[in-house]
Write an enzyme that holds these catalytic residues in place. Sequence first.
Site, PDB file in Angstrom:
ATOM      1  N   GLY A 131       0.833  -1.203   0.000  1.00  0.00           N
ATOM      2  CA  GLY A 131       0.000   0.000   0.000  1.00  0.00           C
ATOM      3  C   GLY A 131       0.858   1.239   0.000  1.00  0.00           C
ATOM      4  N   GLY A 132       0.439   2.287  -0.730  1.00  0.00           N
ATOM      5  CA  GLY A 132       1.198   3.529  -0.759  1.00  0.00           C
ATOM      6  C   GLY A 132       2.600   3.299  -1.252  1.00  0.00           C
ATOM      7  N   ASP A 133       3.591   3.623  -0.434  1.00  0.00           N
ATOM      8  CA  ASP A 133       4.992   3.408  -0.805  1.00  0.00           C
ATOM      9  C   ASP A 133       5.588   2.265   0.011  1.00  0.00           C
ATOM     10  OD1 ASP A 133       6.537   6.075   1.169  1.00  0.00           O
ATOM     11  OD2 ASP A 133       4.914   4.678   1.626  1.00  0.00           O
ATOM     12  N   GLU A 134       4.767   1.285   0.379  1.00  0.00           N
ATOM     13  CA  GLU A 134       5.199   0.136   1.154  1.00  0.00           C
ATOM     14  C   GLU A 134       5.159  -1.117   0.275  1.00  0.00           C
ATOM     15  OE1 GLU A 134       3.676   1.438   5.613  1.00  0.00           O
ATOM     16  OE2 GLU A 134       2.413   0.163   4.358  1.00  0.00           O
TER      17      GLU A 134
END
Length: 550
Positions: A455-458
Amino acid sequence: MSIFQSMKFRFIALSVVLIVFTVLLRLFVALPFAQGLLRDQAAAQQLSIASYVAQDIDHSIKQRQALIAELVATLPPTLLQQPEKLALWVAERQRMNPLFNSGVLVVAPDGNGLLAQYPTLAGRAKLTFADSDWFQAALRADATVLGRPQRSRANGAPILIMAAPVRDAAKRVVAVLAGVVVLNTPGFLDRLQAARLGASGGFLLISPADKLFVSASDPAMIFKPTPAPGMNLLHDRAMAGFRGTGTTINAYGIENLLAIATVPSTGWFVVARMPTAEVFRPITAMRSFILTGTLASLAVIIALLLLLLPRILRPLTAAAGSMREMADGERPLAPLPVRRRDEVGDLVRGFNYLVARLGEKEAALKASEARLEFIAHHDALTGLYNRVMLDDCLQQALAHAERDGSHFALLFCDLDDFKPINDQFGHKAGDAVLRQVAERLLDGRRGTDTVARFGGDEFVVLLTDLHDVRNAAVSMARQLLAAIGTPFEIEDQAFSLGASIGIALYDGAGLSTAQLMSQADSAMYAAKRAGKNKVRVFDSMLESLELQQA
């Protein structure tokens, strides 16, 4: 009606003419063309194999050169005056990383004796090395040097020596550290000597500077001098720097197809060779088959035409029967062959058009279903697995580990300083960076590994079937940090990022998937607190986090 005017005769005559024309076309056009294509393909494959072998040899050489440099850098100069401690130091390093199976030597600066060696080889302590090429080169060098391939003076084995000078604070040479490796050592050149290319081909490893066959599939050629100039033109070109493919006649009068690739770290080159008779064996067999089978084929085809012509003249009945069988489900729905461009042909073409449209709709439906299936399990931006698939893969890895006693690791990766890219350059640039991050995370992964966008930058990387799970996971994390640390270029704009990686290890401790994800997340946040662009491993025994130096 004359027999020459009948449709049967015309069909048979036309078939005979077409068969003869096809045979001639194959013999004089198709087979030579196919032979050229086969040669090009075989040459490309041989060059690919030769390049792979050369890269493998180059990697082995560089690995050993790096070990020599590391040993020189870590050798305490004070040990040179303490023979027993120096011998223990050499023995310990050799046992830890036994790349030099014939021993690691510490030679006196005048070359007239050994300060230490491990393992001890009978008779080697009495040898002098002052006149050895590798010893003289090491005295003048600042890095690891490579000696000339030679036979050991102690036991006659084919060896290669790598050496580097040990200098004191005043930059004076106080010793020379050397490593000796037998050429047919497992994992070094043994595979080249044992490998065969096809039934009778093989490999050569040549040192142009020494004009010497370093290794070969034929053991009798090892350490033999290379042919004199003028005896083999392609060999002469290779010695002068040519790399690629070509054909040549060997000393036995046999034409060979050669592929030549460089071993960069040594200046050597690998030759993959195969007799052209073996390469073109399928073409030769095909030519013989065509020539011997032509008459038999003509007789069989004429007999078949005599049997089938009555059916050919009843195309309408055959077409109607086929359509009826498709309607009744006795055969799959498929286009019918158009026998003639007449009314029957128009009817068959109309039917084929209907079949094609039905096929297009069915294909579109299947494509839509496949797309929905992909979206359900993959991240729309990067194409990586999403959380659903990650959880499924993690459950499978856990079940596999519990069943087989194997180990795996979970790497939780969070990008550092990614938000400013979105804020300053917009989400388009940020999305492009995320896609490139996904590509770098996927690069080099095994088929058993999993990369997912959490998710996102993960991102999460699941590494399964690890033997030394901790070292393997930390090593992979370092590689990922290095990959992400390379600047990203988006529309002529360079972006620099880091990452914080937390690692959770499964070593049979009976953890659940949720616990593993929690451990990896905690380790990642510890890496963030440590200053970012760090790696942390969750230590379940101490219930704390340890730093793994990158």
